[in-house]
Design an enzyme around this catalytic site. Structure first.
Site, short mmCIF file in Angstrom:
data_model
loop_
_atom_site.label_atom_id
_atom_site.label_comp_id
_atom_site.label_asym_id
_atom_site.label_seq_id
_atom_site.Cartn_x
_atom_site.Cartn_y
_atom_site.Cartn_z
NE ARG A 108 0.21 -2.18 -3.79
CZ ARG A 108 0.64 -1.19 -3.02
NH1 ARG A 108 1.61 -1.41 -2.15
NH2 ARG A 108 0.12 0.02 -3.10
NE ARG B 232 10.39 5.85 -2.49
CZ ARG B 232 9.45 6.58 -1.95
NH1 ARG B 232 9.70 7.83 -1.61
NH2 ARG B 232 8.26 6.09 -1.70
NE ARG C 239 2.29 2.45 -15.65
CZ ARG C 239 1.93 1.59 -16.58
NH1 ARG C 239 1.75 1.98 -17.85
NH2 ARG C 239 1.71 0.32 -16.28
CD GLU D 288 -1.94 -1.21 -6.16
OE1 GLU D 288 -0.90 -0.60 -6.45
OE2 GLU D 288 -2.35 -1.34 -4.98
CG ASP E 161 6.88 8.96 0.95
OD1 ASP E 161 6.27 8.12 0.28
OD2 ASP E 161 8.11 8.88 1.20
NE ARG F 22 15.83 -1.41 7.14
CZ ARG F 22 14.52 -1.47 6.95
NH1 ARG F 22 13.92 -2.64 6.92
NH2 ARG F 22 13.81 -0.36 6.81
CE1 TYR G 25 4.11 7.59 -4.53
CE2 TYR G 25 6.02 8.09 -3.16
CZ TYR G 25 4.85 7.39 -3.38
OH TYR G 25 4.40 6.50 -2.43
#
Length: 380
Positions: free
Chosen positions: A293, A185, A262, A313, A363, A189, A361
């Site tokens: 990050r 995913r 995790r 993080e 969204d 582009r 997971y």
């Protein structure tokens, strides 16, 4: 709504609810709203001292801080978008993260800016040719793991600089040992579009996610700092049905073994500057930098704040006492979950929902859709 921390069972043992919802996160809040609108009696309990689950936002220096990591709502589902807009007004935030590899900055998603910075190419055809040449040089025909999938998508150079180190820090495993689908995913582009998500609707609730969840839960009885599993039988006796959004293996007392997750740790600080990194999210993709990050929260909903709040993080292997974040997507854990799922299917009074209850997971838009679907199927 006046959530209270803690609840003695003797205070409610004479009460009766239609639904006991375990977990005040997004799945539980949406399900609760649907049942409340039907006139049901709803009790929500949560181990934490706040509502909202992992989308909880707290205010520091007039900045809505995402305590459990960046959450950017995005969806192509018009029904879900219209539903949440009943409870929040969304801003126009567009997710355009940056990758930092030892001081070199690259655009995420991988696009023509990335390819130009990496190879100096200026046309999509040139970029495609380099990726194809590198894929062939690696001898990849049918990707069998994350490394091969990544090279097939973006070539060896980008994989080595921008994917490998970040991914291995995040998952604590070699990319060769991770399944290919994790990265399928990943947006790639051959245009100059910096929008990470291919979504028709995108944004963050003005005022933060917590305010949105408060509206979803308006009218529910809420008890925080409450561990449902410590007195499971007593809590179960209070309601006709239970909606459980905690870890599915914990619900069954880990009788088949512990699923792996995790976890994530955050180091958050207030800085006496109005601009630390100039972007909401910067990924550090080299293996040597210990954090994955840095999030600068003010850019999610800037309002001219004089200071800023940043969170570093760190990803780690989950252990008891940590917050479980991401299910480990491998054959061993998928097999173990399927056995727990078989046990869950026999619990006629219990609905298992959310990323922990279904060990997947999600969204945010998929969480909302799943909660709406589960509520739609309910008949008491």
């Amino acid at each position: 709504m006046d959530p209270q921390c803690g609840l003695l069972l003797k205070e409610v043992n004479a009460m009766q609810y239609d639904y006991l919802i375990v977990g005040a996160g997004l799945f539980g809040a949406v399900f609760a709203r649907q049942m409340l609108d039907r006139g049901c009696r709803v009790l929500v309990v949560d181990k934490r001292n706040h509502i909202g689950g992992n989308i909880y936002t707290e205010t520091l220096e007039n900045i809505h801080v995402h305590r459990y990591g960046a959450h950017i709502f995005h969806t192509n589902d018009q029904t879900v978008w219209a539903y949440l807009n009943r409870f929040a007004e969304f801003n126009r935030f567009t997710n355009a993260p940056i990758a930092n590899f030892k001081g070199e900055l690259y655009s995420l998603p991988f696009n023509m800016y990335t390819f130009n910075r990496m190879w100096g190419v200026t046309t999509p055809r040139q970029a495609m040719q380099i990726i194809e040449d590198q894929r062939q040089a690696a001898g990849i025909t049918q990707p069998k793991n994350l490394e091969e999938q990544a090279i097939s998508l973006v070539g060896t150079d980008i994989y080595e600089k921008l994917v490998k180190g970040y991914t291995e820090k995040q998952w604590g495993r070699d990319c060769k040992d991770l399944p290919a689908f994790i990265i399928r995913r990943l947006p790639v582009r051959f245009t100059f579009d910096n929008n990470y998500f291919n979504a028709r609707y995108q944004g963050i609730p003005i005022g933060g996610y917590t305010a949105m969840v408060e509206k979803l839960l308006a009218g529910a009885e809420i008890r925080l700092c409450t561990d449902y599993l410590e007195n499971k039988a007593d809590w179960d006796a209070l309601a006709k049905k239970v909606v459980y959004t905690g870890p599915i293996d914990a619900y069954f007392g880990f009788r088949l073994g512990m699923l792996q997750y995790r976890s994530v740790r955050f180091e958050t600080e207030i800085l006496d500057t109005d601009n630390f990194q100039g972007n909401a999210v910067v990924n550090y993709t080299d293996r040597e930098t210990p954090f994955t990050r840095i999030i600068e929260h003010k850019w999610f909903d800037p309002a001219g704040q004089e200071k800023t709040v940043v969170s570093r993080e760190y990803s780690s292997e989950w252990k008891p006492g940590d917050e479980p974040y991401y299910p480990v997507n491998d054959e061993k854990n998928a097999s173990l979950y399927s056995r727990y799922k078989a046990l869950a299917d026999r619990e006629s009074r219990v609905i298992f929902g959310g990323r922990l209850g279904q060990y997947r997971y999600y969204d945010m838009d998929a969480v909302v859709a799943a909660a709406l679907d589960a509520a739609e199927k309910e008949t008491l």
